[in-house]
Design an enzyme around this catalytic site. Structure first.
Site, short mmCIF file in Angstrom:
data_model
loop_
_atom_site.label_atom_id
_atom_site.label_comp_id
_atom_site.label_asym_id
_atom_site.label_seq_id
_atom_site.Cartn_x
_atom_site.Cartn_y
_atom_site.Cartn_z
N GLY A 239 0.76 -1.24 0.00
CA GLY A 239 0.00 0.00 0.00
C GLY A 239 0.79 1.28 0.00
N GLU A 273 3.99 -6.71 1.80
CA GLU A 273 3.54 -7.10 0.46
C GLU A 273 3.56 -5.89 -0.47
OE1 GLU A 273 -0.41 -8.44 1.36
OE2 GLU A 273 0.26 -10.24 2.41
N PRO A 274 4.71 -5.25 -0.65
CA PRO A 274 4.74 -4.06 -1.50
C PRO A 274 4.54 -4.41 -2.97
CG PRO A 274 6.98 -4.69 -0.95
CD PRO A 274 6.07 -5.62 -0.18
N ARG A 276 3.17 -1.55 -5.85
CA ARG A 276 3.38 -0.30 -6.58
C ARG A 276 4.70 0.40 -6.25
NH1 ARG A 276 -1.22 2.73 -8.06
NH2 ARG A 276 -2.32 1.48 -6.51
N ARG A 312 -5.70 2.63 -15.87
CA ARG A 312 -5.83 3.40 -14.62
C ARG A 312 -6.52 4.76 -14.80
NH1 ARG A 312 -1.98 5.17 -12.13
NH2 ARG A 312 -2.85 4.93 -10.06
N TYR A 316 -9.79 4.70 -12.54
CA TYR A 316 -9.72 5.45 -11.28
C TYR A 316 -9.63 6.96 -11.50
CZ TYR A 316 -7.51 0.92 -9.88
OH TYR A 316 -7.19 -0.39 -9.66
N CYS A 342 -13.15 2.93 -29.21
CA CYS A 342 -14.45 3.55 -29.40
C CYS A 342 -15.20 3.69 -28.09
CB CYS A 342 -15.26 2.73 -30.40
SG CYS A 342 -14.33 2.48 -31.91
N TYR A 371 0.28 -1.95 -12.17
CA TYR A 371 -1.12 -1.96 -12.62
C TYR A 371 -1.24 -1.38 -14.03
CZ TYR A 371 -1.32 -2.86 -7.67
OH TYR A 371 -1.09 -3.39 -6.44
C1 LIG Z 1 -2.82 -5.24 -4.10
C2 LIG Z 1 -2.32 -5.80 -2.83
C3 LIG Z 1 -1.04 -5.51 -2.37
C4 LIG Z 1 -0.12 -4.54 -3.07
O1 LIG Z 1 -0.59 -3.23 -2.97
P1 LIG Z 1 0.34 -2.01 -3.44
O2 LIG Z 1 -0.50 -0.82 -3.15
O3 LIG Z 1 0.62 -2.18 -4.88
O4 LIG Z 1 1.57 -2.03 -2.61
C5 LIG Z 1 -0.59 -6.13 -1.23
N1 LIG Z 1 -1.38 -7.01 -0.55
C6 LIG Z 1 -2.64 -7.30 -0.95
C7 LIG Z 1 -3.45 -8.26 -0.18
C8 LIG Z 1 -3.15 -6.71 -2.11
O5 LIG Z 1 -4.39 -7.00 -2.50
#
Ligand SMILES: *Cc1c(COP(=O)(O)O)cnc(C)c1O
Length: 417
Positions: A239, A273-274, A276, A312, A316, A342, A371
């Site tokens: 995140g 869990e990085p 982005r 994106r 978004y 289109c 993404y």
């Molecule tokens: C998408 C996701 C991430 C990665 O999120 P980023 O914002 O790209 O770092 C990590 N863990 C889970 C469970 C996700 O769904």
């Protein structure tokens, strides 16, 4: 920091002029910098050097095998969200003990494959999923390592589509109910409760939501420890945001400092869990101007990439930088940058001051490494674009451009139709 820089008027990726790649592979294409990917992973990992931790790169942000291999070489494990991502992880030789499996809708087949692979842990998102994993593990004679993904109900202050940790979200189990589920899990013979997990959203640009979430999760961990649960892992998800335009997200070092302080004394291995933050600014989308149209109300720069290639902005309303690959003029114009699809929603930028582009000019759509390709589709029967990796002075084609034959692969015209 990234390795997309101008030398004179020409945009380079590491030691290679982007124009040269366009001449070689045509447009559009995704372009990744190997040095940037490696550097981002090393920076993130170094920030947590003082505590036991495991970096599980979130495959969904960019799942190209060459990108995954780069991260495995850098010592990363993976966060997977499907059987397909498990398959990818296996293709690049990821240590299964560095794989965590997230997602609200794991199928029995996917669970079985992950158990067979001997992954580290499942991040479980519902009470029924606990039962299912227990049953499948029993059938296979395995014990499944699990964490429960708890929903700490904090507002990550990001786009609603990528907020995942609020009460109304489909993700996780309400933290107030989690203790009950943990007690239940402890009764299930084929589960081994080893962790607590939360992931509150994506593209976070402030530390406070992370810190608020940890404060809540910490209470749960302590309650579990008091009840005798042998919790070993605290998975804090991904995140961390990046700069697309003028956002000023915390650096990995600041993020680490806040998290290390908030988790001090828990005596757990931290899992991250990085996605982005590792890949976003390590990639661009390169496209070519087909036409410039000076309409009555607006100017349009019509390029050969579209919403199917990079969704994106459409999905978004997000901002992607638009730059000239070769800076030939200093003039600018106010325009929408649009693709050939289109749909009126087919734009890469709207009402943007862009370089004074002319027909045939190359355009770099920046911050497209996360993404980007992974969310692309074949809409309008457009072939998906190639992915190129530059490593030093080498141009490596890490996914070929699709052909028309690829477009119809698996389709049939039934006899007698
Ligand atoms: C998408 C996701 C991430 C990665 O999120 P980023 O914002 O790209 O770092 C990590 N863990 C889970 C469970 C996700 O769904």
């Amino acid at each position: 920091m990234n390795h997309f820089q101008y030398q004179g008027n020409d945009l380079y990726c590491e030691q290679v002029a982007v124009r040269k790649i366009a001449e070689q592979v045509g447009t559009p294409f995704y372009l990744y910098s190997h040095a940037t990917l490696s550097h981002h992973l090393a920076t993130f990992t170094a920030a947590f050097a003082s505590v036991p931790h495991l970096v599980c790169y979130s495959i969904k942000s960019n799942s190209n095998l060459a990108v995954l291999k780069t991260f495995v070489n850098g010592g990363a494990g993976f966060d997977i969200v499907s059987g397909g991502e498990l398959f990818r992880a296996q293709q690049v030789g990821c240590d299964p003990r560095k794989i965590v499996y997230s997602g609200v809708g794991k199928t029995e087949q996917e669970i079985a494959a992950a158990l067979e692979a001997d992954i580290l842990m499942f991040n479980v998102e519902s009470t029924q999923e606990l039962e299912t994993i227990n049953r499948v593990a029993g059938q296979l004679g395995k014990k499944a390592g699990i964490a429960i993904r708890v929903n700490p109900d904090v507002d990550p202050q990001t786009h609603p589509y990528i907020s995942t940790g609020m009460k109304k979200a489909k993700f996780g189990i309400n933290i107030a109910r989690a203790l009950e589920d943990y007690r239940h899990a402890a009764q299930l013979p084929h589960l081994e409760v080893i962790g607590v997990d939360c992931h509150i959203g994506s593209q976070l640009t402030k530390l406070s939501p992370f810190v608020d979430a940890i404060a809540k999760v910490r209470e749960l961990v302590e309650s579990l420890q008091q009840e005798g649960f042998a919790i070993r892992y605290l998975d804090l998800g991904g995140g961390l945001g990046i700069t697309y335009k003028d956002e000023e997200p915390p650096s990995p070092a600041d993020y680490a400092q806040a998290i290390i302080a908030a988790t001090r004394g828990l005596n757990l291995t931290l899992i991250f869990e990085p996605g982005r933050v590792l890949t976003g600014n390590a990639g661009i989308l390169v496209t070519k101007v087909l036409y410039v149209k000076h309409g009555e109300a607006k100017n349009f720069v019509i390029v050969d990439a579209a919403m199917n290639d990079l969704t994106r902005p459409t999905l978004y309303g997000s901002y992607q930088g638009i730059e000239a690959v070769e800076r030939s003029t200093t003039g600018t114009m106010l325009a929408d940058v649009v693709g050939p699809i289109c749909e009126s929603g087919d734009f890469l930028a709207q009402d943007r001051e862009v370089p004074d582009f002319g027909q045939g000019d190359l355009v770099a759509v920046t911050s497209a490494g996360a993404y980007g390709f992974t969310m692309s589709s074949n809409y309008n029967s457009r072939c998906r674009v190639p992915e190129i990796m530059v490593k030093g002075d080498q141009i490596l084609v890490v996914r070929e451009r699709e052909s028309f034959a690829d477009l119809i692969r698996g389709e049939q015209i039934p006899a007698g139709l």
